[in-house]
Design an enzyme around this catalytic site. Structure first.
Site, PDB file in Angstrom:
ATOM      1  N   CYS A 178       0.828  -1.214   0.000  1.00  0.00           N
ATOM      2  CA  CYS A 178       0.000   0.000   0.000  1.00  0.00           C
ATOM      3  C   CYS A 178       0.858   1.257   0.000  1.00  0.00           C
ATOM      4  CB  CYS A 178      -0.950   0.011   1.190  1.00  0.00           C
ATOM      5  SG  CYS A 178      -0.100   0.096   2.776  1.00  0.00           S
ATOM      6  N   CYS A 191      -2.591  -3.136   8.490  1.00  0.00           N
ATOM      7  CA  CYS A 191      -2.297  -1.794   9.016  1.00  0.00           C
ATOM      8  C   CYS A 191      -1.851  -1.888  10.480  1.00  0.00           C
ATOM      9  CB  CYS A 191      -3.520  -0.901   8.902  1.00  0.00           C
ATOM     10  SG  CYS A 191      -4.374  -1.044   7.319  1.00  0.00           S
TER      11      CYS A 191
HETATM   12 FE1  FES Z   1      -1.588   0.532   4.224  1.00  0.00          FE
HETATM   13 FE2  FES Z   1      -3.452   0.715   5.988  1.00  0.00          FE
HETATM   14  S1  FES Z   1      -3.726   0.578   3.842  1.00  0.00           S
HETATM   15  S2  FES Z   1      -1.355   0.677   6.341  1.00  0.00           S
END
Ligand code: FES
Length: 128
Positions: A35, A104
């Site tokens: 991400c 996360c």
């Molecule tokens: Fe990457 Fe939450 S989407 S840490």
């Protein structure tokens, strides 16, 4: 049912312990390659106790809520206890996260470990 618990929303909207500790003696930084989010953790450790902890997160709301909760859970605690903090415990303290947001909370656990690893290295280098 709401996607996010009240606790997640609270820590996301009012994160605790955000910022930088200028004279930190433990700093850790981790990122999630998928991400692209980044988390940085600063600690002031005295007598093996985490006297202060702050974080900066360039990431999603769940990462902010996770790091906020995680810092609350280790503040004032011995290093050995903080070392054992798992993302599962953080997620539980937040009353859960959606399955696709569990990574996360892993970032928060890793950032704490990374800072504690830095602390251990510094001590070794200073010959303590
Ligand atoms: Fe990457 Fe939450 S989407 S840490």
């Amino acid at each position: 049912m709401a996607l996010y618990s009240e606790k997640v929303m609270d820590h996301f909207l009012h994160p605790r312990n955000v910022g930088v500790i200028e004279d930190a003696n433990a700093v850790g930084e981790v990122g999630n390659a998928k991400c692209g989010d980044i988390m940085k953790m600063y600690m002031k450790i005295e007598n093996d106790t985490i006297c202060d902890v702050k974080f900066e997160t360039f990431g999603c709301g769940s990462a902010i809520a996770s790091s906020s909760m995680a810092t609350e859970m280790i503040k004032g605690k011995p290093v050995a206890d903080a070392m054992k903090l798992t993302n599962k415990a953080v997620t539980e303290a937040l009353d859960g996260l959606p399955a696709h947001k569990i990574h996360c909370s892993v970032l928060a656990e890793e950032a704490i470990r990374s800072a504690l690893e830095d602390y251990r290295r510094r001590r070794e280098n200073s010959g303590e």
